[in-house]
Design a protein around this motif. Structure first.
Motif, mmCIF file in Angstrom:
data_model
loop_
_atom_site.group_PDB
_atom_site.id
_atom_site.type_symbol
_atom_site.label_atom_id
_atom_site.label_comp_id
_atom_site.label_asym_id
_atom_site.label_seq_id
_atom_site.Cartn_x
_atom_site.Cartn_y
_atom_site.Cartn_z
ATOM 1 N N ASN A 173 34.051 -5.301 14.784
ATOM 2 C CA ASN A 173 35.304 -5.982 15.096
ATOM 3 C C ASN A 173 36.290 -5.638 13.987
ATOM 4 N N PRO A 174 37.405 -4.974 14.286
ATOM 5 C CA PRO A 174 38.315 -4.518 13.230
ATOM 6 C C PRO A 174 39.017 -5.642 12.477
ATOM 7 N N GLU A 175 39.138 -6.824 13.105
ATOM 8 C CA GLU A 175 39.831 -7.936 12.445
ATOM 9 C C GLU A 175 39.035 -8.518 11.288
ATOM 10 N N VAL A 176 37.715 -8.647 11.484
ATOM 11 C CA VAL A 176 36.902 -9.359 10.479
ATOM 12 C C VAL A 176 35.767 -8.521 9.922
ATOM 13 N N ASN A 177 35.710 -7.210 10.299
ATOM 14 C CA ASN A 177 34.704 -6.300 9.761
ATOM 15 C C ASN A 177 33.274 -6.784 10.006
ATOM 16 N N LEU A 178 33.040 -7.400 11.173
ATOM 17 C CA LEU A 178 31.714 -7.845 11.572
ATOM 18 C C LEU A 178 31.214 -6.978 12.723
ATOM 19 N N VAL A 179 29.894 -6.774 12.779
ATOM 20 C CA VAL A 179 29.330 -6.042 13.913
ATOM 21 C C VAL A 179 29.614 -6.815 15.194
ATOM 22 N N GLU A 180 30.215 -6.125 16.171
ATOM 23 C CA GLU A 180 30.519 -6.737 17.458
ATOM 24 C C GLU A 180 29.492 -6.304 18.494
ATOM 25 N N PHE A 181 29.201 -5.000 18.530
ATOM 26 C CA PHE A 181 28.194 -4.456 19.431
ATOM 27 C C PHE A 181 27.226 -3.589 18.640
ATOM 28 N N LEU A 182 25.990 -3.534 19.126
ATOM 29 C CA LEU A 182 24.999 -2.626 18.570
ATOM 30 C C LEU A 182 24.347 -1.901 19.741
ATOM 31 N N PHE A 183 24.250 -0.559 19.647
ATOM 32 C CA PHE A 183 23.698 0.247 20.727
ATOM 33 C C PHE A 183 22.400 0.904 20.272
ATOM 34 N N SER A 184 21.355 0.738 21.076
ATOM 35 C CA SER A 184 20.059 1.347 20.770
ATOM 36 C C SER A 184 19.549 2.082 22.008
ATOM 37 N N PRO A 185 19.355 3.398 21.925
ATOM 38 C CA PRO A 185 19.427 4.219 20.719
ATOM 39 C C PRO A 185 20.852 4.694 20.426
ATOM 40 N N ALA A 186 21.084 5.132 19.183
ATOM 41 C CA ALA A 186 22.373 5.706 18.819
ATOM 42 C C ALA A 186 22.581 7.026 19.557
ATOM 43 N N GLN A 187 23.814 7.283 19.945
ATOM 44 C CA GLN A 187 24.156 8.532 20.626
ATOM 45 C C GLN A 187 24.571 9.563 19.581
ATOM 46 N N ILE A 188 23.576 10.198 18.983
ATOM 47 C CA ILE A 188 23.799 11.171 17.908
ATOM 48 C C ILE A 188 22.900 12.373 18.128
ATOM 49 N N ASN A 193 0.814 -1.215 0.000
ATOM 50 C CA ASN A 193 0.000 0.000 0.000
ATOM 51 C C ASN A 193 0.851 1.270 0.000
ATOM 52 N N GLY A 194 2.164 1.107 0.149
ATOM 53 C CA GLY A 194 3.061 2.255 0.177
ATOM 54 C C GLY A 194 3.277 2.836 1.556
ATOM 55 N N GLU A 195 2.735 2.171 2.591
ATOM 56 C CA GLU A 195 2.960 2.623 3.965
ATOM 57 C C GLU A 195 4.416 2.362 4.331
ATOM 58 N N ILE A 196 5.068 3.351 4.936
ATOM 59 C CA ILE A 196 6.474 3.245 5.326
ATOM 60 C C ILE A 196 6.608 3.482 6.826
ATOM 61 N N SER A 197 7.451 2.676 7.462
ATOM 62 C CA SER A 197 7.716 2.835 8.885
ATOM 63 C C SER A 197 9.193 2.561 9.134
ATOM 64 N N HIS A 198 9.798 3.346 10.024
ATOM 65 C CA HIS A 198 11.219 3.153 10.321
ATOM 66 C C HIS A 198 11.418 2.859 11.807
ATOM 67 N N PHE A 199 12.496 2.161 12.111
ATOM 68 C CA PHE A 199 12.911 1.921 13.487
ATOM 69 C C PHE A 199 13.860 3.048 13.921
ATOM 70 N N PRO A 200 14.002 3.254 15.222
ATOM 71 C CA PRO A 200 14.972 4.256 15.692
ATOM 72 C C PRO A 200 16.390 3.928 15.217
ATOM 73 N N VAL A 201 17.197 4.960 15.070
ATOM 74 C CA VAL A 201 18.579 4.813 14.614
ATOM 75 C C VAL A 201 19.394 4.050 15.664
ATOM 76 N N VAL A 202 20.230 3.117 15.201
ATOM 77 C CA VAL A 202 21.125 2.391 16.101
ATOM 78 C C VAL A 202 22.571 2.653 15.700
ATOM 79 N N GLU A 203 23.461 2.423 16.644
ATOM 80 C CA GLU A 203 24.891 2.623 16.419
ATOM 81 C C GLU A 203 25.587 1.267 16.414
ATOM 82 N N CYS A 204 26.476 1.054 15.446
ATOM 83 C CA CYS A 204 27.164 -0.235 15.298
ATOM 84 C C CYS A 204 28.654 -0.067 15.589
ATOM 85 N N GLN A 205 29.193 -1.028 16.312
ATOM 86 C CA GLN A 205 30.631 -1.055 16.576
ATOM 87 C C GLN A 205 31.174 -2.346 15.981
#
Length: 380
Positions: A209-224, A195-207
Motif C-alpha cells: 500500500n503506497p500510503e502506509v508502506n504496508l503489504v497489501e497483497f502477497l502472491f504465491s508463487p512469485a512471477q519471476i 543441527n544446521g539444517e536449512i529449509s526455505h519456502f518458495p519465493v513470494v511477491e509482495c505488493q
C-alpha cells in the motif's frame, strides 16, 4: 534433558500479538505449551495461551522472571529487552533467535553493515545521526530514510526525493538508502535448526500500500524468472547461515529492472509474507518456526496450491470497537479463508486480520483476493 513433548515442557514467547496467536494454533497440534508475555492485557494471545503474563517485554526484571521456568524462549517481535534476553542465554536457557541476531536486526544501521560485511547484496546507503547531516548528501538524492531503531509496519520510513522534503525528515539516527529502480518486491522465508539444517519456502511477491508502506497483497508463487528465483533463495540461505541463526528468518528483497536481487530488510520471526503458508504449503511458517527452535526435523515447504494473501487493515477515518463489513459475503467464495486476529479496537491501517484466497491457478486466486478487498471493510 527434558523432551519437548513432556507435560512440563514450556516454550516462552515474548510478545502476544497475531503472530503469536497463529503460532499457538500450530503448537496445539503437537501439544506444545506456549506461554506468552505482553503488556496489553487484551492482546490477541491473552485468552488462548497455556499461560499469559501481563507485563512489558521491554522490562529487564519482567523478562528475566518470565524466562526462569521456560525451557525454550523465543520472540514474536524484535523489540524486547535485549539485556534480559542475553542474561537468560548466559543462564543456559535455549534462546532462539539468539540475542546476537536481535542486536544485528533491530538497528537498521547495524543490519545494513552486516549485509555489506558478509557480501550480501543490498542498496547503497549512508548512516546519519540526525536531520542536519542529511544535507551533506544533497547531490545524491533521492533517498529512503529509515530510522535505525523503533520503526515497524511502515512507521519510521520517509521518502526524501529532493532537499525540499527535508522538513518531513526524521531528526534521529537513520539509514539513508538510495532509491532502487525496482520491478518487484519479493520475500523468501528460510529456517535453520540447531543441527544446521536449512529449509526455505518458495519465493513470494509482495505488493505494498503506497500510503502506509504496508503489504497489501502477497502472491504465491512469485512471477519471476528461474534465475532470479535461484538468486533470491541463495541470498536468503546465505543470510541465515551468516547470522548463525536458529529459528525462522524472513528476507525481504528488491528485484531491480536490470535483474539484480538486493536485500531490503530481514525479520527473525514469523512474518506477514508467510501467512499464506497456512493454506498453501505442506508446513506453515509457524510450524516451521517451532520445529527450528526445538531442533526438530524441518518440515516440507512444498507448495500445495497457488494463493494470494490480502491484509485486512482498519479503514481510514474509523477508530473504536471493531466492526467487520462484508466478511460473511467473502466467506461464501470458494477457497477463501479468513483469519481474524482478535483485536477489539480498530484504527486506520491497523492490521486486524488477513484473508488467503487459493485456486488451481494464481490468476484465479488474484481475482478472488481483489474481490475480498472490495467487499470486506474494517470499521468501527
Amino acid at each position: 534433558m527434558k523432551s519437548w513433548y513432556s507435560k512440563d515442557f514450556k516454550v516462552g514467547v515474548l510478545g502476544g500479538g497475531q503472530l503469536g496467536r497463529m503460532l499457538m494454533q500450530e503448537a496445539v497440534n503437537y501439544d506444545i505449551k506456549l506461554c506468552m508475555m505482553d503488556k496489553d492485557p487484551s492482546a490477541p494471545c491473552s485468552r488462548f495461551s497455556h499461560e499469559f503474563t501481563n507485563n512489558d517485554i521491554l522490562d529487564y526484571e519482567a523478562v528475566l522472571e518470565f524466562g526462569k521456568d521456560k525451557d525454550v524462549i523465543t520472540v514474536e517481535i524484535e523489540n524486547v529487552n535485549i539485556e534480559a534476553y542475553e542474561e537468560l542465554e548466559r543462564q543456559g536457557k535455549k534462546v532462539f533467535p539468539q540475542p546476537s541476531v536481535l542486536k544485528t536486526v533491530r538497528d537498521k544501521g547495524v543490519q545494513k553493515n552486516f549485509f555489506k560485511e558478509n557480501n550480501l547484496p543490498t542498496p547503497p546507503y549512508y548512516l546519519v545521526e540526525n536531520k542536519a547531516e542529511i544535507s551533506k548528501y544533497e547531490q545524491e538524492f533521492p533517498f529512503m530514510q529509515k530510522m535505525r531503531v523503533g520503526g515497524y509496519d511502515g512507521r519510521g520510513v520517509q521518502a526524501l526525493k529532493t532537499l525540499s522534503d527535508l522538513d518531513k525528515a526524521f531528526d534521529a539516527p537513520s539509514v539513508l538508502e538510495k532509491f532502487v529502480d525496482f520491478e518487484k518486491e519479493i520475500s523468501v522465508i528460510v529456517a535453520r535448526n540447531e543441527n544446521g539444517e536449512i529449509s526455505h519456502f518458495p519465493v513470494v511477491e509482495c505488493q505494498f500500500n503506497p500510503e502506509v508502506n504496508l503489504v497489501e497483497f502477497l502472491f504465491s508463487p512469485a512471477q519471476i524468472s528461474e534465475a532470479i528465483e535461484e538468486d533470491a533463495i541463495s541470498i536468503a540461505r546465505r543470510t541465515i547461515e551468516a547470522l548463525g541463526m536458529v529459528g525462522l528468518l524472513a528476507v525481504e528483497m528488491f528485484v531491480t529492472k536490470d535483474g539484480r536481487v538486493l536485500i531490503n530488510e530481514i525479520a527473525p520471526r514469523p512474518h506477514n509474507s508467510g501467512h499464506h503458508t497456512i493454506e498453501c504449503n505442506v508446513t506453515s511458517q509457524y510450524e516451521q518456526h517451532l520445529r527450528a527452535i526445538l531442533n526438530l526435523p524441518l518440515g516440507s515447504t512444498k507448495m500445495l496450491r497457488p494463493g494470494v494473501m490480502v491484509n485486512l487493515l482498519g479503514e481510514p477515518g474509523y477508530e473504536g470497537n471493531v466492526k467487520y463489513e462484508g466478511l460473511e459475503d467473502a466467506m461464501k467464495i470458494p477457497g477463501v479463508k479468513a483469519h481474524i486476529y482478535g483485536k477489539a479496537q480498530t484504527k486506520p491501517y491497523r492490521k486486524m486480520g488477513h484473508v488467503t484466497a487459493t485456486a488451481p491457478l494464481l490468476q484465479e486466486a488474484v481475482d478472488k483476493a481483489r474481490k475480498v478487498q472490495e467487499i470486506v471493510k474494517v470499521k468501527a
